[in-house]
Write an enzyme that holds these catalytic residues in place. Sequence first.
Site, PDB file in Angstrom:
ATOM      1  N   GLU A   9      -5.521  -8.230  -0.034  1.00  0.00           N
ATOM      2  CA  GLU A   9      -6.356  -7.834   1.241  1.00  0.00           C
ATOM      3  C   GLU A   9      -7.820  -7.428   0.671  1.00  0.00           C
ATOM      4  OE1 GLU A   9      -4.768  -4.846   3.719  1.00  0.00           O
ATOM      5  OE2 GLU A   9      -2.817  -5.439   3.435  1.00  0.00           O
ATOM      6  N   GLU A  37       0.673  -1.318   0.041  1.00  0.00           N
ATOM      7  CA  GLU A  37       0.013   0.055   0.015  1.00  0.00           C
ATOM      8  C   GLU A  37       0.724   1.335   0.114  1.00  0.00           C
ATOM      9  OE1 GLU A  37      -4.156  -1.875   1.845  1.00  0.00           O
ATOM     10  OE2 GLU A  37      -3.082  -0.393   2.919  1.00  0.00           O
TER      11      GLU A  37
END
Length: 443
Positions: free
Chosen positions: A352, A167
Amino acid sequence: MKLNRTDFPQGFLFGAATAAYQIEGSSFGGCGPTHWDTFAKGPGNVVRAEDGAVACDHYHRWETDLDLLRDAGMDAYRFSTSWARVIPEGRGQVNQQGLDFYERIVDGCLARGLKPFQTLYHWEMPSALADLGGWTNPDVADWMADFAEVITDRIGDRVHSIATLNESWCVAYLSHFLGHHAPGLRDIRAAARAMHHVNKAHGRTMTRLRDMGMQNCGIVLNFEATEAASDSATDAKAAATQDATHNRWFIEAITKGSYPEEGLAGFGPHLPRGWQDDMTEISQPIDFLGVNYYTRGLVVADPDAPWPSTRPVTGPRDKTQMGWEIYPEGLHRTLTRLARDYVGDLPVFVTENGMAWPDTVDSDDNARIAFIDQHLQAMHDAISDGVNLQGFFYWSLLDNYEWAFGYEKRFGLVHVDFDTLDRTPKASYHALKSAIAPRKNDT
């Protein structure tokens, strides 16, 4: 659940994900301090000023946790390796206890039939490097590549894949422009440099991994389904700007060697001189893309605010404990867009996806079961539409330290009592276990 393993292609991987600082316990095993340890102690930064000193004590309870993955019928485990655990000062002396720990994790996975998916960096910058500017320092690319070489030299021959970063948007934008995560800056110059240096670090680390002969290397990026909250031209422009900063900045750099114009409009004047020279290394080929998706972002223009002159709007759908709108069709849209515009037939994993919910050991967990089922359907539809989606990792295996939200937000398939650290599988754990049970003809 409506879908099960037989609805997905042969070889599709099911797993769960965690992150080092969120579960391991940073006070164990010679781990060095990180910028999260100090950020957590700043006023108002983290709920109750909680940190990851103990977390879920995965450092000592890793065997139990890997057993939970195996017993659920998982195929793979996505974990991260803490930079500060491996090299406590970020550079220099290596902590052999840290290397030994990650070797135990990898070997433990293999012994249980789990494919180890490693992420090199999941947000814990060693404090000694944070003192030097962390992600605002251009040398961070070489620092990270050196760390990657040390850990890869120990476990690289046994991991199934390596992701450089988790991320990048959170590492750079959320942490240096919005200030919600460590180091907690709200500075456009720092943000612009972090937005570039995180890409530079990815590229330099990929170069180092390739020099070591490593294959199956990629990156994990987070995406939202950005939409204008109205049909007005000004809101459409606001959505395009947010799409550029939240979604396109990193994937375009990696796949096209460029930054979107809407992002450069704000960050361009503050980027490091000669940034264009880094784009060739940044955009070298990757072997897979990890996609993290949780929600959509509704946005309107806010002309009275400084760039990017946008304001979020709360959507009408049901919300998770995080306040995030449940919007599974956004995952389908994200996956098909990535295949169409950026990665083509490159292997993609949903690395995720999950929901926080204020559950207890005795909760029915129906909301989480429905969430998983809806997003599995979105993945199934994306595969039907031609996306080369090869796996799904639920976030997260365990209730854990949820960064600025401390221990309040529970994403886990497994309930953790943070007083006793006892683990109790939730109904969603059992539902997913049932759904991914082996096909009759699997061996």
